[in-house]
Design an enzyme around this catalytic site. Structure first.
Site, PDB file in Angstrom:
ATOM      1  N   GLU A 221       8.940 -21.428  54.281  1.00  0.00           N
ATOM      2  CA  GLU A 221       7.738 -20.605  54.466  1.00  0.00           C
ATOM      3  C   GLU A 221       7.902 -19.325  53.648  1.00  0.00           C
ATOM      4  O   GLU A 221       9.001 -19.021  53.173  1.00  0.00           O
ATOM      5  CB  GLU A 221       7.497 -20.306  55.949  1.00  0.00           C
ATOM      6  CG  GLU A 221       7.100 -21.551  56.735  1.00  0.00           C
ATOM      7  CD  GLU A 221       6.757 -21.300  58.200  1.00  0.00           C
ATOM      8  OE1 GLU A 221       7.002 -20.185  58.693  1.00  0.00           O
ATOM      9  OE2 GLU A 221       6.255 -22.224  58.842  1.00  0.00           O
TER      10      GLU A 221
ATOM     11  N   HIS B 106      -2.829 -13.392  58.965  1.00  0.00           N
ATOM     12  CA  HIS B 106      -2.390 -14.643  58.331  1.00  0.00           C
ATOM     13  C   HIS B 106      -3.356 -14.954  57.202  1.00  0.00           C
ATOM     14  O   HIS B 106      -4.562 -14.869  57.377  1.00  0.00           O
ATOM     15  CB  HIS B 106      -2.390 -15.778  59.366  1.00  0.00           C
ATOM     16  CG  HIS B 106      -1.600 -16.967  58.921  1.00  0.00           C
ATOM     17  ND1 HIS B 106      -2.044 -17.822  57.943  1.00  0.00           N
ATOM     18  CD2 HIS B 106      -0.385 -17.440  59.302  1.00  0.00           C
ATOM     19  CE1 HIS B 106      -1.137 -18.777  57.747  1.00  0.00           C
ATOM     20  NE2 HIS B 106      -0.120 -18.565  58.556  1.00  0.00           N
TER      21      HIS B 106
ATOM     22  N   ARG C  45       3.994 -12.558  53.630  1.00  0.00           N
ATOM     23  CA  ARG C  45       2.648 -12.767  54.178  1.00  0.00           C
ATOM     24  C   ARG C  45       1.704 -11.594  53.934  1.00  0.00           C
ATOM     25  O   ARG C  45       0.517 -11.793  53.689  1.00  0.00           O
ATOM     26  CB  ARG C  45       2.782 -13.044  55.681  1.00  0.00           C
ATOM     27  CG  ARG C  45       1.618 -13.743  56.246  1.00  0.00           C
ATOM     28  CD  ARG C  45       1.915 -14.197  57.646  1.00  0.00           C
ATOM     29  NE  ARG C  45       2.545 -15.495  57.677  1.00  0.00           N
ATOM     30  CZ  ARG C  45       2.951 -16.088  58.794  1.00  0.00           C
ATOM     31  NH1 ARG C  45       2.786 -15.486  59.959  1.00  0.00           N
ATOM     32  NH2 ARG C  45       3.508 -17.273  58.767  1.00  0.00           N
TER      33      ARG C  45
ATOM     34  N   HIS D  15      -3.318 -12.274  63.332  1.00  0.00           N
ATOM     35  CA  HIS D  15      -2.426 -13.374  63.722  1.00  0.00           C
ATOM     36  C   HIS D  15      -1.302 -12.958  64.662  1.00  0.00           C
ATOM     37  O   HIS D  15      -1.004 -13.660  65.625  1.00  0.00           O
ATOM     38  CB  HIS D  15      -1.843 -13.967  62.445  1.00  0.00           C
ATOM     39  CG  HIS D  15      -0.899 -15.107  62.661  1.00  0.00           C
ATOM     40  ND1 HIS D  15      -1.276 -16.271  63.302  1.00  0.00           N
ATOM     41  CD2 HIS D  15       0.415 -15.275  62.312  1.00  0.00           C
ATOM     42  CE1 HIS D  15      -0.247 -17.109  63.345  1.00  0.00           C
ATOM     43  NE2 HIS D  15       0.795 -16.516  62.771  1.00  0.00           N
TER      44      HIS D  15
ATOM     45  N   ARG E 201       6.276  -9.277  59.596  1.00  0.00           N
ATOM     46  CA  ARG E 201       7.182 -10.278  60.174  1.00  0.00           C
ATOM     47  C   ARG E 201       7.472 -11.404  59.193  1.00  0.00           C
ATOM     48  O   ARG E 201       6.561 -11.936  58.553  1.00  0.00           O
ATOM     49  CB  ARG E 201       6.532 -10.856  61.428  1.00  0.00           C
ATOM     50  CG  ARG E 201       7.293 -11.974  62.070  1.00  0.00           C
ATOM     51  CD  ARG E 201       6.556 -12.445  63.306  1.00  0.00           C
ATOM     52  NE  ARG E 201       5.257 -12.955  62.964  1.00  0.00           N
ATOM     53  CZ  ARG E 201       4.952 -14.240  62.860  1.00  0.00           C
ATOM     54  NH1 ARG E 201       5.870 -15.151  63.104  1.00  0.00           N
ATOM     55  NH2 ARG E 201       3.754 -14.620  62.543  1.00  0.00           N
TER      56      ARG E 201
HETATM   57  C1  SIN Z   1       2.408 -20.611  60.181  1.00  0.00           C
HETATM   58  O1  SIN Z   1       2.841 -21.704  60.475  1.00  0.00           O
HETATM   59  O2  SIN Z   1       1.893 -20.345  59.101  1.00  0.00           O
HETATM   60  C2  SIN Z   1       2.505 -19.516  61.195  1.00  0.00           C
HETATM   61  C3  SIN Z   1       3.862 -19.431  61.701  1.00  0.00           C
HETATM   62  C4  SIN Z   1       4.207 -18.033  62.012  1.00  0.00           C
HETATM   63  O3  SIN Z   1       3.301 -17.216  62.167  1.00  0.00           O
HETATM   64  O4  SIN Z   1       5.396 -17.719  62.053  1.00  0.00           O
END
Ligand code: SIN
Length: 496
Positions: free
Chosen positions: A115, A227, A268, A325, A360
């Site tokens: 991620e 998000h 993010r 988010h 985060r």
């Molecule tokens: C996601 O899966 O994009 C969100 C997971 C998260 O917010 O850590």
């Protein structure tokens, strides 16, 4: 006199609450678990990401720490992040021992996803993007079957009971009073305060108001993560989260002209702002998420949900835009989840350990629920028994209100209106400024006012908090937290 109802009261039955309750019960404690909804109804149920843990052969806690610090924009409390990265692998192992079945690769090793902001594949998941659901189901079953845990479903806490400088329990909506040596808030986040959100409607920060009213400090409420890829669609499915892990498997973002405009795996805050700017540039309501080269078998529930919303991600672009988010702020805690009010603990999204800084790192939050849930249980069980108080519930409230430091919260949470939600989206969205935030100070909802006060106190731009009137990082706020305590002005603090 009221006898303590149990040794520990846990408020909230998401990942953090369930795990804290189970950790305490496994240490032999009697626990009362209070849930405002039926078990398996909490926000964590919807968590798509997974648990970040440095368990891959090419990974280490030090690398996980370095990524957490870099992404957190010089605002991470390093001691808390160190705890997380060092204890994450144990948390994964313990969940597996409790019966959670994590996805494995062809060799039977944990399948690790990638991620944004992670330098390594380190996201442990279950059922593809169904991690929250799988964990909550398993932990709920464990809690229900544990004779040391009394589960109170559909019961709402309306006040904490501060008494002579410590929290001695909670009052429920029907007036019943529960007392215990320690109370743990695990009430989840507040991102549903904003109109456009990935969160279920209940995520409106009720636990934060309970803690604040009882005299505990809140911290960093201005740090709300947006998000980048929430579905843009009609009511009911608008805001549906499309997990970042699809970008880890090659999905790309394109603007109205079909051009890529950002590194999809950047942290993010950066990706969300790039999406916001691409939309503004082209006057579009969304950008396109191109998942056509991603194996749909990796994300069965995402693909099914999108198809239900009328979008076939194997053939067409998915329209996405940022949505509120995750709240990085919350009830201020130390590294054992203790708040500033003795006897009161906070775990998970309602807490603020400082570990997420101003942005985060994806999937650190689910790990946090377990690492700090275990620590909370350990520490809370060392608290002394609550003092005996007069037997009528109202007498507890009266006793606490005569103390100098705190009185119970109002019995009814203030109604959250569409107007407050829209005001928050408009004036405390991805980009804010002084005049908009000042307007929010007179909003009818108390948490909106507190968020505005914190955002005004942080006179800089950092991570998720971007101000038009203070567009630069101000080094004076490096590793500093904005705290709010009842009857005191906002403070800016360094935490060890
Ligand atoms: C996601 O899966 O994009 C969100 C997971 C998260 O917010 O850590």
């Amino acid at each position: 006199m009221i006898e303590p109802s149990s040794q520990l009261i846990v408020v909230g039955a998401g990942a953090a609450g369930l795990y804290t309750a189970l950790s305490a019960a496994r240490r032999g404690a009697r626990v009362t678990l209070v849930s405002a909804m039926p078990l398996a109804g909490a926000s964590s149920y919807w968590a798509q990401g997974g648990l970040a843990a440095a368990i891959g052969p090419d990974d280490s806690p030090d690398q996980h720490l370095a990524d957490t610090l870099a992404v957190g924009r010089d605002a991470v409390r390093e001691s808390a992040a160190r705890v997380l990265v060092d204890e994450a692998a144990n948390a994964v192992a313990d969940l597996a021992a409790l019966g959670v079945s994590f996805d494995a690769d062809a060799d039977g090793q944990p399948a690790l996803a990638l991620e944004g902001g992670h330098g390594r594949r380190r996201i442990v998941h279950a059922g593809g993007a169904a991690t929250g659901r799988r964990i909550i189901r398993q932990l709920s079953a464990e809690a229900v079957n544990d004779p040391r845990i009394e589960v109170l479903e559909d019961r709402r806490v309306t006040a904490l009971l501060p008494h002579e400088g410590r929290c001695i329990g909670v009052r429920l909506a029907d007036g019943e009073t529960l007392t215990a040596a320690a109370t743990v808030l695990a009430t989840g986040g507040a991102a549903a305060l904003w109109t456009r959100t990935t969160n279920p409607p209940g995520a409106t920060g009720g636990g934060l108001l309970l803690a604040y009213a009882a005299g505990a400090a809140l911290a960093d409420l201005e740090l709300l993560q947006f998000h980048p890829t929430a579905l843009v669609a009609s009511d009911g499915v608008d805001g549906l989260l499309v997990t970042e892990a699809v970008r880890g498997e090659g999905a790309i973002l394109v603007d109205a002209a079909g051009e890529r405009f950002v590194d999809e795996l950047a942290p993010r805050d950066h990706v969300a702002r790039a999406v916001h700017e691409a939309m503004a540039r082209t006057d579009a309501a969304s950008v396109g998420l191109d998942m056509r080269r991603v194996d749909p078998a990796l994300f069965p529930n995402v693909v099914t949900a999108l198809r239900r919303a009328g979008i076939d991600p194997e053939r067409e672009l998915v329209p996405v835009a940022p949505a509120a988010h995750y709240m990085m702020g919350g009830v201020a805690t130390d590294l054992d989840a203790r708040t500033t009010l003795a006897g009161l603990y906070a775990v998970g999204e309602c807490s603020c350990t400082g570990l997420h800084g101003a942005n985060r790192l994806a999937s650190n939050s689910l790990t946090e629920c377990f690492v700090f849930g275990a620590r909370a249980a350990r520490a809370a069980l060392t608290e002394p028994a609550p003092p005996a108080v007069a037997s009528k519930p109202s007498a507890v409230a009266a006793a606490s209100s005569t103390t100098s430091e705190a009185s119970p919260a109002p019995t009814r949470p203030p109604a959250l209106t569409t107007a407050s939600r829209e005001a928050l989206w408009r004036d405390a969205g991805l980009v804010r400024d002084g005049p908009g935030l000042t307007r929010l100070l007179s909003d009818p909802h108390p948490l909106v006012r507190l968020i505005a006060a914190a955002a005004l106190a942080r006179s800089e731009s950092r991570g998720a908090h971007q101000r038009r009137d203070f567009p630069e990082v101000n080094p004076a706020f490096d590793h500093r937290h904005v705290t709010l305590t009842r009857d005191r002005p906002a403070a800016v603090e360094a935490w060890r």
